[in-house]
Design a protein around this motif. Structure first.
Motif, PDB file in Angstrom:
ATOM      1  N   ASP A 107       0.924  -1.285  -0.035  1.00 15.73           N
ATOM      2  CA  ASP A 107       0.049  -0.047  -0.083  1.00 15.73           C
ATOM      3  C   ASP A 107       0.828   1.125  -0.099  1.00 15.73           C
ATOM      4  O   ASP A 107       1.759   1.356   0.860  1.00 15.73           O
ATOM      5  N   GLU A 108       0.738   2.254  -0.813  1.00 13.91           N
ATOM      6  CA  GLU A 108       1.321   3.427  -1.156  1.00 13.91           C
ATOM      7  C   GLU A 108       1.360   4.321   0.478  1.00 13.91           C
ATOM      8  O   GLU A 108       2.311   5.049   0.421  1.00 13.91           O
ATOM      9  N   ARG A 109       0.484   3.933   1.285  1.00 17.27           N
ATOM     10  CA  ARG A 109       0.406   4.593   2.438  1.00 17.27           C
ATOM     11  C   ARG A 109       1.230   3.957   3.578  1.00 17.27           C
ATOM     12  O   ARG A 109       1.502   4.827   4.550  1.00 17.27           O
ATOM     13  N   VAL A 110       1.851   2.848   3.243  1.00 19.18           N
ATOM     14  CA  VAL A 110       2.709   2.225   4.208  1.00 19.18           C
ATOM     15  C   VAL A 110       4.194   2.379   4.081  1.00 19.18           C
ATOM     16  O   VAL A 110       4.413   1.839   2.972  1.00 19.18           O
ATOM     17  N   ARG A 111       4.987   2.559   4.998  1.00 19.22           N
ATOM     18  CA  ARG A 111       6.255   2.689   5.027  1.00 19.22           C
ATOM     19  C   ARG A 111       6.833   1.155   5.262  1.00 19.22           C
ATOM     20  O   ARG A 111       8.045   0.749   4.775  1.00 19.22           O
ATOM     21  N   LEU A 112       6.273   0.796   6.255  1.00 11.30           N
ATOM     22  CA  LEU A 112       6.613  -0.749   6.675  1.00 11.30           C
ATOM     23  C   LEU A 112       5.633  -1.517   7.252  1.00 11.30           C
ATOM     24  O   LEU A 112       4.529  -1.174   8.077  1.00 11.30           O
ATOM     25  N   GLY A 113       5.115  -2.573   6.502  1.00  7.53           N
ATOM     26  CA  GLY A 113       4.359  -3.491   6.905  1.00  7.53           C
ATOM     27  C   GLY A 113       4.381  -4.836   7.805  1.00  7.53           C
ATOM     28  O   GLY A 113       5.801  -4.646   8.173  1.00  7.53           O
ATOM     29  N   ALA A 114       3.816  -5.416   8.182  1.00  8.02           N
ATOM     30  CA  ALA A 114       3.996  -6.880   9.159  1.00  8.02           C
ATOM     31  C   ALA A 114       4.733  -7.610   8.389  1.00  8.02           C
ATOM     32  O   ALA A 114       4.870  -7.902   7.225  1.00  8.02           O
ATOM     33  N   SER A 115       5.712  -8.010   9.331  1.00  4.88           N
ATOM     34  CA  SER A 115       6.876  -9.008   8.803  1.00  4.88           C
ATOM     35  C   SER A 115       6.040 -10.485   8.664  1.00  4.88           C
ATOM     36  O   SER A 115       4.958 -10.530   8.987  1.00  4.88           O
ATOM     37  N   THR A 116       6.997 -11.355   8.283  1.00  2.14           N
ATOM     38  CA  THR A 116       6.329 -12.690   8.174  1.00  2.14           C
ATOM     39  C   THR A 116       6.062 -13.193   9.657  1.00  2.14           C
ATOM     40  O   THR A 116       5.007 -13.790   9.882  1.00  2.14           O
ATOM     41  N   ARG A 117       7.134 -12.670  10.797  1.00  5.00           N
ATOM     42  CA  ARG A 117       6.672 -13.050  12.168  1.00  5.00           C
ATOM     43  C   ARG A 117       5.273 -12.595  12.513  1.00  5.00           C
ATOM     44  O   ARG A 117       4.604 -13.179  13.113  1.00  5.00           O
TER      45      ARG A 117
END
Length: 329
Positions: free
Chosen positions: A249-259
């Motif tokens: 998403d263009e609004r997201v700088r860092l999303g949830a990791s695999t963890r």
């Protein structure tokens, strides 16, 4: 279910017993926390999923009452740490103390050596003290003076924090936020329940009325068994697609990791069992995605300035990613 081990797949009977246990725990906690059953159930899901819980809300909404009620219902030893700006890391984890009687140096355990730890107003402490919880929350151990000490099992941290725009608060770093399996808020009660709380003689807030329902051994055994509950491949693909959509998403700088996605799957297993099912459905993902993934999502500066929130971004992604069809799941 008290005799289950990590190698035991839960049977239909086990699922029925866990549903009763989950219901009994919720009823006991609700005797002190009125009108917040959905939040209580969410905290219990995180508990049996082996994770930690972060409660964020303004003062006076019942965060501490909920945390203490959960600790009392689950049984075992529980401790409370009031985080303040002058709290030291050793005040949380413990320290080595010289004993003048025999000249030996002994480890004096801190309050984290308990089954349930209430970290009250965690964001009022400095970053160095906040980070003292990182090792114990992830590894369930404390290292002091080169020696490693294990905390009791099961181990649950229920932390409360005030919104970061209040005076005297420090923002939790992303690394520590990721250690919390679930982040949620209580909010104000609806009209009916708030009037009930205000009524003289109400049991709201009475921790002594919360009776113990489970034991630490029982919680550990059930948690290990539920970790083997079946999750179909279409559901796993659905979870991954949601995670990828949030990251892209263009609004997201860092999303949830695999963890973070694994944490969601772990919660889905417990949530399904709490509803009497030995399988996960797409509706479970819709219920748990926001409290598990939102606090692991970092927005861009422009997104924040335009009024977007982590929860709203995850909610919009859930509407755009197509769930698997019944014949697939």
């Amino acid at each position: 279910m008290t005799t289950l081990t990590s190698a035991t797949t839960p049977t239909e009977r086990d699922i029925v017993e866990f549903r009763r246990l989950h219901q009994a725990l919720g009823d006991s906690i609700e005797s002190a926390v009125h009108g917040k059953r959905a939040i209580i159930d969410l905290v219990l899901v995180a508990t049996f999923a082996g994770g930690h819980v972060l409660l964020e809300d303004v003062p006076g909404t019942g965060k501490t009452t909920l945390a203490r009620s959960v600790a009392r219902a689950l049984g075992g030893e529980h401790r409370r740490v009031q985080f303040t700006p002058d709290l030291l890391p050793s005040d949380v984890t413990g320290t080595s103390v010289f004993d003048p009687r025999d000249g030996e140096v002994r480890f004096r355990p801190g309050p984290v050596f308990a089954n349930v730890v209430l970290a009250d107003e965690i964001n009022r402490a400095a970053a160095k003290t906040q980070s003292a919880l990182l090792e114990v929350m992830e590894e369930h151990t404390v290292t002091v003076g080169g020696e490693t000490h294990e905390v009791p099992a099961p181990f649950l941290v229920i932390a409360t924090q005030n919104p970061v725009d209040l005076d005297g608060t420090y923002r939790l770093p992303e690394a520590q936020l990721d250690r919390f399996l679930v982040k949620t808020s209580l909010g104000y009660p609806d009209a009916e329940h708030e009037i009930e709380v205000l009524r003289p003689g109400s049991t709201a807030g009475r921790i002594d009325d919360v009776h113990q329902v489970a034991t630490p051994h029982q919680v550990a055994a059930v948690s290990a068994s539920l970790a083997t509950l079946h999750v179909a491949d279409p559901i796993l693909r659905y979870v991954r697609e949601i995670g990828v959509a949030v990251r892209n998403d263009e609004r997201v700088r860092l999303g949830a990791s695999t963890r973070g996605l694994r944490a969601l799957v772990r919660c889905l297993q417990v949530y399904a069992a709490a509803r009497g099912r030995h399988y996960v459905i797409p509706a479970d993902v819709h219920r748990l995605a926001e409290p598990v993934l939102a606090h692991r999502t970092v927005l861009t500066r422009d997104a924040v300035l335009t009024g977007h929130t982590q929860s709203s971004v995850v909610a919009e992604v859930l509407e755009t990613v197509a769930p698997p069809q019944p014949d697939q799941a």
